[in-house]
Design a protein around this motif. Structure first.
Motif, PDB file in Angstrom:
ATOM      1  N   PHE A 180     -14.055 -15.513  27.494  1.00 38.46           N
ATOM      2  CA  PHE A 180     -14.912 -14.680  26.644  1.00 38.46           C
ATOM      3  C   PHE A 180     -16.038 -15.521  26.043  1.00 38.46           C
ATOM      4  O   PHE A 180     -17.218 -15.165  26.113  1.00 38.46           O
ATOM      5  CB  PHE A 180     -14.054 -14.049  25.535  1.00 38.46           C
ATOM      6  N   PHE A 181     -15.679 -16.674  25.457  1.00 35.18           N
ATOM      7  CA  PHE A 181     -16.693 -17.521  24.837  1.00 35.18           C
ATOM      8  C   PHE A 181     -17.623 -18.162  25.878  1.00 35.18           C
ATOM      9  O   PHE A 181     -18.818 -18.335  25.624  1.00 35.18           O
ATOM     10  CB  PHE A 181     -16.043 -18.604  23.975  1.00 35.18           C
ATOM     11  N   SER A 182     -17.090 -18.493  27.048  1.00 39.38           N
ATOM     12  CA  SER A 182     -17.939 -19.110  28.073  1.00 39.38           C
ATOM     13  C   SER A 182     -18.997 -18.136  28.575  1.00 39.38           C
ATOM     14  O   SER A 182     -20.120 -18.537  28.919  1.00 39.38           O
ATOM     15  CB  SER A 182     -17.087 -19.622  29.246  1.00 39.38           C
ATOM     16  N   GLY A 183     -18.672 -16.841  28.600  1.00 37.74           N
ATOM     17  CA  GLY A 183     -19.663 -15.829  28.968  1.00 37.74           C
ATOM     18  C   GLY A 183     -20.832 -15.808  27.995  1.00 37.74           C
ATOM     19  O   GLY A 183     -21.999 -15.692  28.391  1.00 37.74           O
ATOM     20  N   TRP A 184     -20.510 -15.949  26.712  1.00 32.92           N
ATOM     21  CA  TRP A 184     -21.555 -16.002  25.685  1.00 32.92           C
ATOM     22  C   TRP A 184     -22.411 -17.269  25.827  1.00 32.92           C
ATOM     23  O   TRP A 184     -23.626 -17.232  25.617  1.00 32.92           O
ATOM     24  CB  TRP A 184     -20.941 -15.937  24.287  1.00 32.92           C
ATOM     25  N   VAL A 185     -21.775 -18.378  26.196  1.00 32.34           N
ATOM     26  CA  VAL A 185     -22.526 -19.627  26.393  1.00 32.34           C
ATOM     27  C   VAL A 185     -23.565 -19.449  27.504  1.00 32.34           C
ATOM     28  O   VAL A 185     -24.702 -19.926  27.396  1.00 32.34           O
ATOM     29  CB  VAL A 185     -21.573 -20.796  26.720  1.00 32.34           C
ATOM     30  N   LEU A 186     -23.193 -18.742  28.555  1.00 36.70           N
ATOM     31  CA  LEU A 186     -24.129 -18.476  29.647  1.00 36.70           C
ATOM     32  C   LEU A 186     -25.327 -17.658  29.158  1.00 36.70           C
ATOM     33  O   LEU A 186     -26.485 -17.976  29.460  1.00 36.70           O
ATOM     34  CB  LEU A 186     -23.399 -17.733  30.779  1.00 36.70           C
ATOM     35  N   ILE A 187     -25.054 -16.618  28.357  1.00 43.05           N
ATOM     36  CA  ILE A 187     -26.126 -15.762  27.829  1.00 43.05           C
ATOM     37  C   ILE A 187     -27.071 -16.566  26.941  1.00 43.05           C
ATOM     38  O   ILE A 187     -28.298 -16.469  27.053  1.00 43.05           O
ATOM     39  CB  ILE A 187     -25.525 -14.578  27.041  1.00 43.05           C
ATOM     40  N   MET A 188     -26.517 -17.397  26.048  1.00 39.72           N
ATOM     41  CA  MET A 188     -27.384 -18.143  25.115  1.00 39.72           C
ATOM     42  C   MET A 188     -28.196 -19.214  25.834  1.00 39.72           C
ATOM     43  O   MET A 188     -29.314 -19.545  25.408  1.00 39.72           O
ATOM     44  CB  MET A 188     -26.559 -18.740  23.972  1.00 39.72           C
ATOM     45  N   SER A 189     -27.681 -19.745  26.933  1.00 45.19           N
ATOM     46  CA  SER A 189     -28.439 -20.737  27.700  1.00 45.19           C
ATOM     47  C   SER A 189     -29.649 -20.089  28.371  1.00 45.19           C
ATOM     48  O   SER A 189     -30.734 -20.684  28.424  1.00 45.19           O
ATOM     49  CB  SER A 189     -27.539 -21.404  28.744  1.00 45.19           C
ATOM     50  N   ILE A 190     -29.481 -18.868  28.861  1.00 43.25           N
ATOM     51  CA  ILE A 190     -30.608 -18.129  29.448  1.00 43.25           C
ATOM     52  C   ILE A 190     -31.650 -17.813  28.374  1.00 43.25           C
ATOM     53  O   ILE A 190     -32.863 -17.950  28.596  1.00 43.25           O
ATOM     54  CB  ILE A 190     -30.097 -16.833  30.126  1.00 43.25           C
ATOM     55  N   PHE A 191     -31.188 -17.413  27.194  1.00 44.13           N
ATOM     56  CA  PHE A 191     -32.088 -17.135  26.064  1.00 44.13           C
ATOM     57  C   PHE A 191     -32.903 -18.389  25.718  1.00 44.13           C
ATOM     58  O   PHE A 191     -34.118 -18.324  25.506  1.00 44.13           O
ATOM     59  CB  PHE A 191     -31.264 -16.679  24.859  1.00 44.13           C
ATOM     60  N   THR A 192     -32.231 -19.540  25.663  1.00 45.43           N
ATOM     61  CA  THR A 192     -32.912 -20.806  25.350  1.00 45.43           C
ATOM     62  C   THR A 192     -33.980 -21.121  26.386  1.00 45.43           C
ATOM     63  O   THR A 192     -35.108 -21.513  26.050  1.00 45.43           O
ATOM     64  CB  THR A 192     -31.890 -21.962  25.299  1.00 45.43           C
ATOM     65  N   LEU A 193     -33.622 -20.959  27.644  1.00 48.56           N
ATOM     66  CA  LEU A 193     -34.526 -21.306  28.744  1.00 48.56           C
ATOM     67  C   LEU A 193     -35.861 -20.562  28.642  1.00 48.56           C
ATOM     68  O   LEU A 193     -36.930 -21.137  28.854  1.00 48.56           O
ATOM     69  CB  LEU A 193     -33.845 -21.008  30.077  1.00 48.56           C
ATOM     70  N   PHE A 194     -35.792 -19.293  28.274  1.00 51.19           N
ATOM     71  CA  PHE A 194     -36.995 -18.462  28.306  1.00 51.19           C
ATOM     72  C   PHE A 194     -37.662 -18.250  26.944  1.00 51.19           C
ATOM     73  O   PHE A 194     -38.876 -18.047  26.887  1.00 51.19           O
ATOM     74  CB  PHE A 194     -36.670 -17.101  28.927  1.00 51.19           C
ATOM     75  N   LEU A 195     -36.900 -18.306  25.834  1.00 52.93           N
ATOM     76  CA  LEU A 195     -37.451 -17.826  24.568  1.00 52.93           C
ATOM     77  C   LEU A 195     -37.494 -18.826  23.417  1.00 52.93           C
ATOM     78  O   LEU A 195     -38.135 -18.556  22.403  1.00 52.93           O
ATOM     79  CB  LEU A 195     -36.690 -16.567  24.120  1.00 52.93           C
ATOM     80  N   ILE A 196     -36.800 -19.947  23.522  1.00 49.54           N
ATOM     81  CA  ILE A 196     -36.850 -20.926  22.418  1.00 49.54           C
ATOM     82  C   ILE A 196     -37.882 -22.001  22.752  1.00 49.54           C
ATOM     83  O   ILE A 196     -37.709 -22.742  23.731  1.00 49.54           O
ATOM     84  CB  ILE A 196     -35.477 -21.556  22.146  1.00 49.54           C
ATOM     85  N   PRO A 197     -38.965 -22.111  21.957  1.00 49.60           N
ATOM     86  CA  PRO A 197     -40.005 -23.108  22.235  1.00 49.60           C
ATOM     87  C   PRO A 197     -39.617 -24.484  21.717  1.00 49.60           C
ATOM     88  O   PRO A 197     -38.691 -24.619  20.911  1.00 49.60           O
ATOM     89  CB  PRO A 197     -41.214 -22.557  21.470  1.00 49.60           C
ATOM     90  N   GLU A 198     -40.324 -25.521  22.179  1.00 48.69           N
ATOM     91  CA  GLU A 198     -40.099 -26.876  21.693  1.00 48.69           C
ATOM     92  C   GLU A 198     -40.876 -27.093  20.395  1.00 48.69           C
ATOM     93  O   GLU A 198     -42.051 -26.759  20.308  1.00 48.69           O
ATOM     94  CB  GLU A 198     -40.557 -27.891  22.751  1.00 48.69           C
ATOM     95  N   THR A 199     -40.204 -27.646  19.375  1.00 44.30           N
ATOM     96  CA  THR A 199     -40.851 -27.837  18.068  1.00 44.30           C
ATOM     97  C   THR A 199     -40.846 -29.296  17.605  1.00 44.30           C
ATOM     98  O   THR A 199     -41.210 -29.576  16.468  1.00 44.30           O
ATOM     99  CB  THR A 199     -40.147 -26.981  16.992  1.00 44.30           C
ATOM    100  N   LYS A 200     -40.469 -30.227  18.462  1.00 46.84           N
ATOM    101  CA  LYS A 200     -40.385 -31.632  18.013  1.00 46.84           C
ATOM    102  C   LYS A 200     -41.788 -32.164  17.672  1.00 46.84           C
ATOM    103  O   LYS A 200     -42.778 -31.869  18.325  1.00 46.84           O
ATOM    104  CB  LYS A 200     -39.732 -32.510  19.078  1.00 46.84           C
ATOM    105  N   ASN A 201     -41.836 -32.965  16.607  1.00 50.12           N
ATOM    106  CA  ASN A 201     -43.048 -33.673  16.164  1.00 50.12           C
ATOM    107  C   ASN A 201     -44.224 -32.759  15.809  1.00 50.12           C
ATOM    108  O   ASN A 201     -45.379 -33.177  15.872  1.00 50.12           O
ATOM    109  CB  ASN A 201     -43.494 -34.691  17.224  1.00 50.12           C
ATOM    110  N   ILE A 202     -43.952 -31.506  15.466  1.00 52.93           N
ATOM    111  CA  ILE A 202     -45.014 -30.578  15.064  1.00 52.93           C
ATOM    112  C   ILE A 202     -44.842 -30.265  13.575  1.00 52.93           C
ATOM    113  O   ILE A 202     -43.783 -29.794  13.165  1.00 52.93           O
ATOM    114  CB  ILE A 202     -44.967 -29.275  15.888  1.00 52.93           C
ATOM    115  N   PRO A 203     -45.872 -30.549  12.740  1.00 46.36           N
ATOM    116  CA  PRO A 203     -45.762 -30.233  11.304  1.00 46.36           C
ATOM    117  C   PRO A 203     -45.456 -28.756  11.080  1.00 46.36           C
ATOM    118  O   PRO A 203     -45.935 -27.895  11.832  1.00 46.36           O
ATOM    119  CB  PRO A 203     -47.156 -30.596  10.765  1.00 46.36           C
ATOM    120  N   ILE A 204     -44.656 -28.456  10.044  1.00 41.90           N
ATOM    121  CA  ILE A 204     -44.235 -27.083   9.780  1.00 41.90           C
ATOM    122  C   ILE A 204     -45.446 -26.169   9.609  1.00 41.90           C
ATOM    123  O   ILE A 204     -45.463 -25.036  10.093  1.00 41.90           O
ATOM    124  CB  ILE A 204     -43.333 -27.027   8.526  1.00 41.90           C
TER     125      ILE A 204
END
Length: 478
Positions: free
Chosen positions: A407-431
């Motif tokens: 059950f939890f591994s299925g959710w891990v798969l979903i969140m990895s796809i979400f990260t790949l497409f929708l979470i941008p990189e924010t390192k070293n960028i002032p707030i």
């Protein structure tokens, strides 16, 4: 601990000591036991709304002091508990402390940190959470050996040490320049900024803070402003990361590690010892995140961890499915060690990714005018789903058996796809530059950054709000 179960949860104690009566997976399926665990997070969820107000109006420092007060009173009640009601009331007060602390501390850290080390400094928050978990497991391991039956009181009472440290520490820290300027203490804010940066060359950053504060003051209803189109990306990512963080299954494993290991055939001592090992892995892996988050970035850590968590949980499910039956504990020494190694593999990947980054990314992406409200929604969502998992896990373990890991591994798969497409990189960028350099450049989120649309939407909001400011709109009433 048997003495603790015997005093407060006699039904669970009886089921765990009488063999053959209950499925191995169902020995600890008890709503009262789950309520004791999860009541802290339900209280934290409610306290978050009050903490949002104090963080914005009274400052980050005072909010941390309030958290320390709740912790101390909660510890006293839990240590002296004579019945389940007293125990849960103490637990609820501890939850209020967690709510206020989780609201103030990540924001405090993000605001005092220089941009180049903001990620690493913020993850120190998560590192100290993992060190706290490790110490808690070590304390439990030692106090469980006290044969007189009062070991659980010592275990709960020793929580007064970190509670006292937080309270005393909050007295001595300075409030953040952002908070001081936002509340009108301009010169004090400038002096604090000069002190924490260690230089007099602070004018550019000070002017940025003044401008951010000016924009923030124009926002009369931060929660309503949070719902505007331009804030949609930050809100969606903040909420999604908290939901996903809990549906990795990490808190289920960390809360109930001793119970989980007893379920698959470990003895009392071995269960607590295994929990200590997991706590140590958690600390070391969080250190990895501190050294890598501002070098290789947030996305790489999240995506790598997704693969590692998915594989480890699938392997655990296969081993338990083949070896642990309802009324047999046929795991064997070799398989037991293998399960612990796989759980440690899972915990390590979480500890350098979704653990710290679930708090870091939301705390660094919201603009000042919605930062307190955004952090409040972040913490609230986290507590809501921590409560859900905490309240449901032992029942789910009873019903799903080894399938809980699938059950939890299925959710891990979903969140990895979400990260790949929708979470941008924010390192070293002032707030203060996130909008221009992150959201307006992202392939999907840039469609929410249309300035003309924002102006029109703001005009609608202003028209909706009553001119006399009597608070008759729904947001004011809330």
């Amino acid at each position: 601990m048997p003495d603790f179960l015997k005093k407060f949860f006699p039904v669970v104690y009886r089921k765990s000591t009488e063999t053959g009566i209950e499925s191995n997976y169902c020995q600890y399926d008890n709503q009262g036991l789950q309520l004791f665990t999860s009541s802290l997070y339900l209280a934290g969820l409610i306290a978050t709304f009050a903490a949002s107000y104090t963080t914005r109006r009274l400052g980050r420092k005072l909010t941390m002091l309030i958290a320390g007060f709740f912790f101390i009173v909660g510890v006293v009640l839990n240590t002296a508990a004579e019945d389940l009601a007293m125990l849960i009331i103490g637990r609820i007060l501890l939850g209020c402390g967690v709510g206020f602390a989780n609201q103030a501390v990540p924001v405090f850290l993000s605001e005092i940190a220089p941009t180049r080390i903001r990620g690493g400094l913020n993850i120190l928050f998560q590192l100290n959470v993992t060190i706290g978990i490790l110490f808690a497991n070590l304390v439990n391991y030692r106090t469980a050996k006290i044969e007189a039956g009062w070991g659980w009181r010592l275990s709960l009472g020793l929580a007064g040490i970190p509670a006292g440290l937080l309270t005393v520490g909050a007295i001595f820290v300075l409030d953040t320049p952002n908070s001081l300027i936002e509340r009108g203490h301009i010169e004090e804010g400038k002096a604090v900024l000069r002190r924490i940066r260690g230089t007099d060359n602070i004018e550019p950053e000070f002017q940025e803070l003044l401008e951010a504060s000016r924009i923030a003051k124009e926002v009369k209803h931060p929660f309503r402003n949070l719902m505007m189109r331009k804030n949609r990306p930050q809100l969606v990512i903040a909420v999604a990361m908290q939901v996903f963080q809990q549906f990795t299954g990490i808190n289920a494993i960390m809360f109930y590690a001793p119970v989980l290991f007893k379920t698959v055939g470990f003895g009392d001592d071995a269960s607590l010892y295994s929990a200590v090992i997991i706590g140590a892995v958690n600390v070391v892996s969080t250190l990895v995140s501190i050294y890598t988050v501002d070098k290789i970035g947030r996305r790489v850590l999240l995506l790598e961890a997704g693969v590692q968590m998915f594989l480890s949980q699938v392997i655990i499910a296969i081993v338990l499915g083949l070896k642990v039956k309802d009324h047999s504990e046929d795991l064997g020494h070799g398989y037991s060690i293998f399960v612990v190694i796989m759980v440690c593999t899972f915990v390590s990947s979480f500890a350098w990714s979704w653990g710290p980054l679930g708090w870091l990314i939301p705390s660094e992406t919201f603009p000042l005018e919605t930062r307190s409200a955004g952090q409040s929604v972040t913490v609230c969502t986290n507590f809501l789903f921590t409560f859900v998992i905490g309240q449901a896990f032992l029942s789910m373990l009873c019903q799903f058996k080894y399938g809980i890991f699938l059950f939890f591994s299925g959710w891990v798969l979903i969140m990895s796809i979400f990260t790949l497409f929708l979470i941008p990189e924010t390192k070293n960028i002032p707030i203060e530059e996130m909008t221009e350099r992150v959201w307006k450049q992202h392939w999907y989120w840039k469609r929410y950054m249309d300035d003309d649309h924002h102006d029109a939407e703001a005009a609608v909001w202003n028209k909706v709000r009553p001119a006399d400011g009597n608070g008759s709109d729904p947001a004011s009433q809330l």
